[in-house]
Design a protein around this motif. Structure first.
Motif, PDB file in Angstrom:
ATOM      1  N   ILE A 268       0.862  -1.184   0.000  1.00  0.00           N
ATOM      2  CA  ILE A 268       0.000   0.000   0.000  1.00  0.00           C
ATOM      3  C   ILE A 268       0.899   1.236   0.000  1.00  0.00           C
ATOM      4  N   ASN A 269       0.352   2.343  -0.462  1.00  0.00           N
ATOM      5  CA  ASN A 269       1.116   3.587  -0.546  1.00  0.00           C
ATOM      6  C   ASN A 269       0.782   4.518   0.607  1.00  0.00           C
ATOM      7  N   ASN A 270       1.731   5.361   0.933  1.00  0.00           N
ATOM      8  CA  ASN A 270       1.543   6.377   1.951  1.00  0.00           C
ATOM      9  C   ASN A 270       2.282   7.628   1.516  1.00  0.00           C
ATOM     10  N   PHE A 271       1.876   8.783   2.093  1.00  0.00           N
ATOM     11  CA  PHE A 271       2.368  10.056   1.573  1.00  0.00           C
ATOM     12  C   PHE A 271       2.692  11.017   2.708  1.00  0.00           C
ATOM     13  N   ILE A 272       3.739  11.815   2.508  1.00  0.00           N
ATOM     14  CA  ILE A 272       4.218  12.743   3.534  1.00  0.00           C
ATOM     15  C   ILE A 272       4.563  14.075   2.867  1.00  0.00           C
ATOM     16  N   VAL A 273       4.340  15.157   3.601  1.00  0.00           N
ATOM     17  CA  VAL A 273       4.811  16.469   3.166  1.00  0.00           C
ATOM     18  C   VAL A 273       5.705  17.063   4.247  1.00  0.00           C
ATOM     19  N   ALA A 274       6.542  17.989   3.833  1.00  0.00           N
ATOM     20  CA  ALA A 274       7.370  18.766   4.757  1.00  0.00           C
ATOM     21  C   ALA A 274       7.111  20.239   4.496  1.00  0.00           C
ATOM     22  N   THR A 275       6.708  20.955   5.526  1.00  0.00           N
ATOM     23  CA  THR A 275       6.430  22.381   5.383  1.00  0.00           C
ATOM     24  C   THR A 275       7.722  23.181   5.319  1.00  0.00           C
ATOM     25  N   GLU A 276       7.569  24.462   5.103  1.00  0.00           N
ATOM     26  CA  GLU A 276       8.697  25.368   5.278  1.00  0.00           C
ATOM     27  C   GLU A 276       9.081  25.381   6.754  1.00  0.00           C
ATOM     28  N   PRO A 277      10.297  25.794   7.104  1.00  0.00           N
ATOM     29  CA  PRO A 277      10.704  25.791   8.514  1.00  0.00           C
ATOM     30  C   PRO A 277       9.920  26.814   9.344  1.00  0.00           C
ATOM     31  N   PHE A 278       9.715  26.469  10.611  1.00  0.00           N
ATOM     32  CA  PHE A 278       9.072  27.369  11.561  1.00  0.00           C
ATOM     33  C   PHE A 278      10.111  27.954  12.503  1.00  0.00           C
ATOM     34  N   SER A 279       9.765  29.053  13.145  1.00  0.00           N
ATOM     35  CA  SER A 279      10.588  29.556  14.239  1.00  0.00           C
ATOM     36  C   SER A 279      10.434  28.615  15.421  1.00  0.00           C
ATOM     37  N   GLU A 280      11.295  28.747  16.402  1.00  0.00           N
ATOM     38  CA  GLU A 280      11.205  27.882  17.582  1.00  0.00           C
ATOM     39  C   GLU A 280       9.872  28.068  18.288  1.00  0.00           C
ATOM     40  N   ASP A 281       9.403  29.301  18.391  1.00  0.00           N
ATOM     41  CA  ASP A 281       8.135  29.567  19.055  1.00  0.00           C
ATOM     42  C   ASP A 281       6.959  28.971  18.263  1.00  0.00           C
ATOM     43  N   GLN A 282       6.974  29.117  16.957  1.00  0.00           N
ATOM     44  CA  GLN A 282       5.916  28.548  16.118  1.00  0.00           C
ATOM     45  C   GLN A 282       5.889  27.024  16.219  1.00  0.00           C
ATOM     46  N   ALA A 283       7.076  26.424  16.215  1.00  0.00           N
ATOM     47  CA  ALA A 283       7.155  24.965  16.291  1.00  0.00           C
ATOM     48  C   ALA A 283       6.597  24.447  17.604  1.00  0.00           C
ATOM     49  N   GLN A 284       6.902  25.125  18.705  1.00  0.00           N
ATOM     50  CA  GLN A 284       6.405  24.689  20.013  1.00  0.00           C
ATOM     51  C   GLN A 284       4.893  24.826  20.113  1.00  0.00           C
ATOM     52  N   LYS A 285       4.307  25.748  19.376  1.00  0.00           N
ATOM     53  CA  LYS A 285       2.852  25.895  19.392  1.00  0.00           C
ATOM     54  C   LYS A 285       2.175  24.753  18.638  1.00  0.00           C
ATOM     55  N   LEU A 286       2.913  24.110  17.743  1.00  0.00           N
ATOM     56  CA  LEU A 286       2.370  22.952  17.032  1.00  0.00           C
ATOM     57  C   LEU A 286       2.545  21.681  17.846  1.00  0.00           C
ATOM     58  N   ILE A 287       3.772  21.408  18.268  1.00  0.00           N
ATOM     59  CA  ILE A 287       4.075  20.224  19.079  1.00  0.00           C
ATOM     60  C   ILE A 287       5.018  20.695  20.184  1.00  0.00           C
ATOM     61  N   ARG A 288       4.465  20.888  21.363  1.00  0.00           N
ATOM     62  CA  ARG A 288       5.199  21.606  22.407  1.00  0.00           C
ATOM     63  C   ARG A 288       6.528  20.979  22.769  1.00  0.00           C
ATOM     64  N   ASP A 289       6.551  19.647  22.918  1.00  0.00           N
ATOM     65  CA  ASP A 289       7.747  18.993  23.463  1.00  0.00           C
ATOM     66  C   ASP A 289       8.533  18.196  22.427  1.00  0.00           C
ATOM     67  N   ASN A 290       8.299  18.476  21.154  1.00  0.00           N
ATOM     68  CA  ASN A 290       9.068  17.833  20.068  1.00  0.00           C
ATOM     69  C   ASN A 290       8.951  16.313  20.091  1.00  0.00           C
ATOM     70  N   VAL A 291       7.768  15.813  20.427  1.00  0.00           N
ATOM     71  CA  VAL A 291       7.506  14.379  20.316  1.00  0.00           C
ATOM     72  C   VAL A 291       6.854  14.114  18.964  1.00  0.00           C
ATOM     73  N   ALA A 292       6.866  12.870  18.532  1.00  0.00           N
ATOM     74  CA  ALA A 292       6.106  12.486  17.352  1.00  0.00           C
ATOM     75  C   ALA A 292       4.659  12.227  17.763  1.00  0.00           C
ATOM     76  N   VAL A 293       3.749  12.340  16.805  1.00  0.00           N
ATOM     77  CA  VAL A 293       2.326  12.138  17.073  1.00  0.00           C
ATOM     78  C   VAL A 293       1.762  11.160  16.051  1.00  0.00           C
ATOM     79  N   ALA A 294       0.938  10.231  16.523  1.00  0.00           N
ATOM     80  CA  ALA A 294       0.175   9.336  15.650  1.00  0.00           C
ATOM     81  C   ALA A 294      -1.243   9.293  16.188  1.00  0.00           C
ATOM     82  N   ASP A 295      -2.238   9.478  15.310  1.00  0.00           N
ATOM     83  CA  ASP A 295      -3.593   9.528  15.840  1.00  0.00           C
ATOM     84  C   ASP A 295      -4.322   8.202  15.671  1.00  0.00           C
ATOM     85  N   SER A 296      -5.573   8.173  16.108  1.00  0.00           N
ATOM     86  CA  SER A 296      -6.309   6.916  16.247  1.00  0.00           C
ATOM     87  C   SER A 296      -7.099   6.530  15.005  1.00  0.00           C
TER      88      SER A 296
END
Length: 441
Positions: A268-296
């Motif tokens: 099966i196929n799967n797909f990924i994108v990479a955004t432009e870089p964020f500032s440190e503050d912007q990145a923490q607002k997305l994922i505060r502690d730099n963990v990976a996330v997988a949903d249900s």
């Protein structure tokens, strides 16, 4: 309809890595030769992903003469394109494994999964592999009805398996950990982690070569002869290898090279994108502690931050074997569903890849002949498990088959219908699970 064999060329330029963020930030470029003429060895490994590279490394460290054949580049397939999550446990929940196989076998499978994470960390440290490993995976519930199951899951792992690195996350806290309104709770596993998958694969290849393995790229295997005999002949487009033992480590790109293996796994196929870089503050607002996330969701969304603070987001449903013409637009929809605030954020990279699943979502290990082994079908849980799989295959070749037997005893069933029904089954399954995710069926 595309056969699985076509997947080696259908969506990619032969001999070149996919145009991914990972390829753009790879530590090194490989330049191993094409195999030409006749060669002999103790063990021939087909496939240059985690399974094959780990097998080659561990066999070479045991003093065996190893030849590895890769149809494109090391780490070219799913091993160099995936979400980079080094997860705990198996692809299937421990309670399900207990019901299927009994508590003793389920515990053994848990311990093997713990071995897999430890092996990844050990290989990174021992071979100085620069792959940006970071701890933590957050499993996020996209439905309120799933939250109590997450609480029960955490308690089961802590009480029954003594796993203290995971904890329950409630609705208020998950909103602090992930800047998305879509999640209602979950669990945080700090014993798991995430890494740059291609750099990890390239590091394994470098270690295998240093240990004495002979690595060949752009060397597609065309036929296997002598299965069950004392020596196996592996034919390629420009040469051949005669080996005492053969390991198949091709996963979603196996095609029809071995019909017995291909009957048990579906690409099966799967797909990924990479955004432009964020500032440190912007990145923490997305994922505060730099963990990976997988949903249900069954058609899962998974995401994390790169070392240079891009959001790497995987998601989207695909009903065939052709990649979408515009992967960036294809994945943008699921990404904006989770992070609507990223409407105006640029996407710099978009890529796809092919993995392999099995009917029971557990890997398929089998002894195809006394001197021919196969391992594949990691079902999206392969960064650590495929790495361990290679070590287990090396053990089995050298006479220690206990861990191999633990997987072979799972007796993974075949998909019904063979090659003719493979594509219709894929469409049917993806349609059903897509409806289930959207409407809570």
């Amino acid at each position: 309809m595309l056969s699985a064999l076509d997947l080696l060329t259908a969506n990619d330029t032969p001999g070149q890595h996919a145009p991914s963020y990972y390829a753009a930030t790879a530590n090194r470029q490989t330049s191993h030769p094409v195999l030409e003429g006749a060669h002999g060895c103790s063990v021939c490994v087909v496939g240059g992903g985690y399974t094959g590279l780990s097998a080659a490394l561990h066999l070479a460290e045991r003093g065996l003469d190893v030849i590895l054949l890769e149809a494109n580049r090391l780490g070219w397939g799913a091993s160099g394109r995936n979400g980079g999550q080094v997860g705990s446990g198996q692809r299937v929940d421990q309670t399900v494994l207990e019901e299927r196989h009994g508590k003793a076998h389920a515990r053994l499978l848990w311990e093997l999964a713990e071995d897999s994470k430890a092996l990844v960390k050990d290989l990174i440290a021992r071979h100085d592999i620069a792959c940006d490993y970071r701890p933590g995976i957050l499993h996020a519930d996209h439905r309120k009805s799933f939250v109590e199951d997450s609480r029960d899951h955490v308690e089961h792992l802590r009480l029954v398996y003594g796993y203290e690195d995971i904890r329950f996350v409630g609705g208020e806290e998950i909103g602090e950990l992930v800047g998305s309104p879509r999640y209602h709770g979950g669990s945080l596993d700090m014993g798991a982690g995430h890494l740059h998958p291609l750099n990890f694969a390239l590091g394994l290849g470098q270690a295998a070569e240093a240990a004495g393995a002979r690595l060949f790229e752009e060397t597609r295997v065309t036929a296997i002869e002598g299965k069950g005999g004392k020596r196996i002949t592996v034919r390629t487009e420009h040469g051949e290898v005669r080996a005492d033992h053969l390991i198949l480590a091709c996963n979603g790109y196996l095609g029809r090279l071995d019909r017995e293996t291909s009957a048990h796994v579906m690409p099966i196929n799967n797909f990924i994108v990479a955004t432009e870089p964020f500032s440190e503050d912007q990145a923490q607002k997305l994922i505060r502690d730099n963990v990976a996330v997988a949903d249900s969701k069954f058609v899962i969304n998974y995401f994390r931050l790169s070392a240079d603070r891009r959001l790497l987001f995987g998601g989207g449903e695909n009903y065939g074997y052709r990649f979408p013409e515009d992967i960036r637009s294809f994945v943008r929809g699921p990404m904006l569903e989770i992070f609507p605030q990223l409407e105006d954020v640029g996407i710099d990279y978009g890529w796809g890849g092919t993995l392999a699943i099995t009917p029971k979502r557990m890997p398929y290990f089998a002894r195809l002949a006394p001197n021919m082994l196969t391992a594949s079908g990691y079902s999206g849980h392969g960064v650590a498990m495929a790495t361990l799989g290679g070590q287990i295959l090396a053990e089995a070749v050298t006479g220690t088959a206990g861990r191999f037997d633990a997987f072979e005893r799972l007796k993974i069933p075949t998909f019904p219908g063979g090659d003719r029904l493979r594509f219709p089954l894929l469409v049917l399954a993806m349609t059903w699970f897509s409806l289930r995710d959207r409407f809570g069926i």
